[in-house]
Design a protein around this motif. Sequence first.
Motif, PDB file in Angstrom:
ATOM      1  N   ALA A  31      13.704  11.545  23.111  1.00 49.89           N
ATOM      2  CA  ALA A  31      13.508  12.382  21.847  1.00 49.89           C
ATOM      3  C   ALA A  31      12.631  11.303  21.332  1.00 49.89           C
ATOM      4  CB  ALA A  31      14.909  11.964  21.249  1.00 49.89           C
ATOM      5  N   PRO A  32      11.700  12.030  20.526  1.00 50.21           N
ATOM      6  CA  PRO A  32      10.681  11.314  19.684  1.00 50.21           C
ATOM      7  C   PRO A  32      11.304  10.693  18.386  1.00 50.21           C
ATOM      8  CG  PRO A  32      10.367  13.920  19.506  1.00 50.21           C
ATOM      9  CD  PRO A  32      11.270  13.342  20.410  1.00 50.21           C
ATOM     10  N   SER A  33      11.025   9.507  18.035  1.00 46.50           N
ATOM     11  CA  SER A  33      11.427   8.795  17.079  1.00 46.50           C
ATOM     12  C   SER A  33      10.479   9.052  15.765  1.00 46.50           C
ATOM     13  CB  SER A  33      11.564   7.482  17.114  1.00 46.50           C
ATOM     14  OG  SER A  33      10.295   6.845  17.243  1.00 46.50           O
ATOM     15  N   ALA A  34      11.143   9.461  14.534  1.00 48.26           N
ATOM     16  CA  ALA A  34      10.455   9.521  13.109  1.00 48.26           C
ATOM     17  C   ALA A  34       9.834   8.021  12.796  1.00 48.26           C
ATOM     18  CB  ALA A  34      11.482   9.974  12.399  1.00 48.26           C
ATOM     19  N   PRO A  35       8.660   8.291  12.250  1.00 50.84           N
ATOM     20  CA  PRO A  35       7.951   6.930  11.749  1.00 50.84           C
ATOM     21  C   PRO A  35       9.012   6.486  10.748  1.00 50.84           C
ATOM     22  CG  PRO A  35       6.938   8.871  11.096  1.00 50.84           C
ATOM     23  CD  PRO A  35       7.734   9.337  11.873  1.00 50.84           C
ATOM     24  N   THR A  36       8.810   5.053  10.602  1.00 54.39           N
ATOM     25  CA  THR A  36       9.556   4.254   9.547  1.00 54.39           C
ATOM     26  C   THR A  36       8.561   3.512   8.558  1.00 54.39           C
ATOM     27  OG1 THR A  36      10.057   2.534  10.929  1.00 54.39           O
ATOM     28  CG2 THR A  36      11.746   4.181  10.683  1.00 54.39           C
ATOM     29  N   TYR A  37       8.993   3.352   7.657  1.00 54.00           N
ATOM     30  CA  TYR A  37       8.049   2.607   6.578  1.00 54.00           C
ATOM     31  C   TYR A  37       8.565   1.370   5.865  1.00 54.00           C
ATOM     32  CZ  TYR A  37       5.584   6.825   7.463  1.00 54.00           C
ATOM     33  OH  TYR A  37       5.021   7.991   8.135  1.00 54.00           O
ATOM     34  N   THR A  38       7.964   0.447   5.198  1.00 52.66           N
ATOM     35  CA  THR A  38       8.404  -0.541   4.399  1.00 52.66           C
ATOM     36  C   THR A  38       8.144  -0.067   2.876  1.00 52.66           C
ATOM     37  OG1 THR A  38       7.686  -1.964   5.857  1.00 52.66           O
ATOM     38  CG2 THR A  38       8.003  -2.866   3.934  1.00 52.66           C
ATOM     39  N   VAL A  39       9.113  -0.578   2.145  1.00 47.77           N
ATOM     40  CA  VAL A  39       9.261  -0.465   0.782  1.00 47.77           C
ATOM     41  C   VAL A  39       9.358  -1.806   0.253  1.00 47.77           C
ATOM     42  CG1 VAL A  39      10.453   0.204  -1.390  1.00 47.77           C
ATOM     43  CG2 VAL A  39      10.406   1.621   0.470  1.00 47.77           C
ATOM     44  N   SER A  40       8.152  -2.193  -0.497  1.00 44.02           N
ATOM     45  CA  SER A  40       8.030  -3.509  -1.042  1.00 44.02           C
ATOM     46  C   SER A  40       7.957  -3.639  -2.671  1.00 44.02           C
ATOM     47  CB  SER A  40       6.850  -4.232  -0.734  1.00 44.02           C
ATOM     48  OG  SER A  40       5.587  -3.518  -0.819  1.00 44.02           O
ATOM     49  N   PHE A  41       8.521  -4.627  -3.243  1.00 45.92           N
ATOM     50  CA  PHE A  41       8.666  -4.909  -4.757  1.00 45.92           C
ATOM     51  C   PHE A  41       7.595  -5.772  -5.103  1.00 45.92           C
ATOM     52  CE2 PHE A  41      12.431  -3.649  -2.635  1.00 45.92           C
ATOM     53  CZ  PHE A  41      12.704  -2.379  -3.168  1.00 45.92           C
ATOM     54  N   ASP A  42       6.851  -5.334  -6.438  1.00 46.08           N
ATOM     55  CA  ASP A  42       6.159  -6.241  -7.153  1.00 46.08           C
ATOM     56  C   ASP A  42       6.616  -6.656  -8.366  1.00 46.08           C
ATOM     57  OD1 ASP A  42       3.791  -7.300  -8.697  1.00 46.08           O
ATOM     58  OD2 ASP A  42       2.355  -5.838  -7.841  1.00 46.08           O
ATOM     59  N   ALA A  43       6.731  -7.753  -8.901  1.00 48.99           N
ATOM     60  CA  ALA A  43       7.108  -8.541  -9.961  1.00 48.99           C
ATOM     61  C   ALA A  43       6.095  -7.955 -11.111  1.00 48.99           C
ATOM     62  CB  ALA A  43       7.455 -10.024 -10.027  1.00 48.99           C
ATOM     63  N   ASN A  44       5.270  -7.936 -11.132  1.00 47.34           N
ATOM     64  CA  ASN A  44       4.337  -7.569 -12.058  1.00 47.34           C
ATOM     65  C   ASN A  44       4.261  -8.360 -13.434  1.00 47.34           C
ATOM     66  OD1 ASN A  44       2.357  -6.002 -13.516  1.00 47.34           O
ATOM     67  ND2 ASN A  44       3.846  -4.301 -14.548  1.00 47.34           N
ATOM     68  N   GLY A  45       4.267  -9.719 -13.201  1.00 45.12           N
ATOM     69  CA  GLY A  45       4.370 -10.858 -14.200  1.00 45.12           C
ATOM     70  C   GLY A  45       5.891 -11.546 -14.500  1.00 45.12           C
ATOM     71  N   GLY A  46       6.612 -10.857 -13.789  1.00 53.04           N
ATOM     72  CA  GLY A  46       8.101 -11.219 -13.728  1.00 53.04           C
ATOM     73  C   GLY A  46       8.278 -12.417 -12.607  1.00 53.04           C
ATOM     74  N   THR A  47       9.170 -13.040 -12.555  1.00 48.63           N
ATOM     75  CA  THR A  47       9.378 -13.981 -11.678  1.00 48.63           C
ATOM     76  C   THR A  47      10.559 -13.719 -10.458  1.00 48.63           C
ATOM     77  OG1 THR A  47      10.781 -15.427 -13.026  1.00 48.63           O
ATOM     78  CG2 THR A  47       8.347 -15.927 -12.939  1.00 48.63           C
TER      79      THR A  47
END
Length: 159
Positions: free
Chosen positions: A38-54
């Motif tokens: 069974a072929p596997s579906a591609p997976t991805y990464t969700v990352s977060f940017d604070a944009n001036g926050g800490t």
Amino acid sequence: DTEDNFATESPITLTQEGGYLVGTLEHLSTYALVGDNAPSAPTYTVSFDANGGTGTMVDVTGISGEYTLPENGFTAPDGKQFKAWSVGGVEKAAGDKITVTADTTVIATWENINVSPSNPDNPQTGDNSNLGLWVFLLVLSSCSMIALLVIDKKKKIAK
């Protein structure tokens, strides 16, 4: 083996539902493909940017398809509060769902904190005097003017 070849060589639409890769064959029913072939579906990464926050928020890996945006975990810059997430330039609220089809960076957006009038650090503006007092004084002065005009007129008539 014939079944595996049929599943991988036929016109099929693949989607991931839960832990299964589901294939829909043209003009046929839906079947779940499981096993080594069974072929596997591609997976991805969700990352977060604070944009001036800490602070930091951990990247989320293994995402394919729909993802629900989390609550903000960053500390806002001074004088700001969290407004929304920006995904591809579009503002989204925490709890909104996005479709992930590639590695995605979710950016925190901030807005100025509205300062309440009760904050003593702010200078007071405007007139906070009692409007009723001013109306009373207007009526009193108007009555006084009328009374003076009536008295003056009576004096002129009496002469």
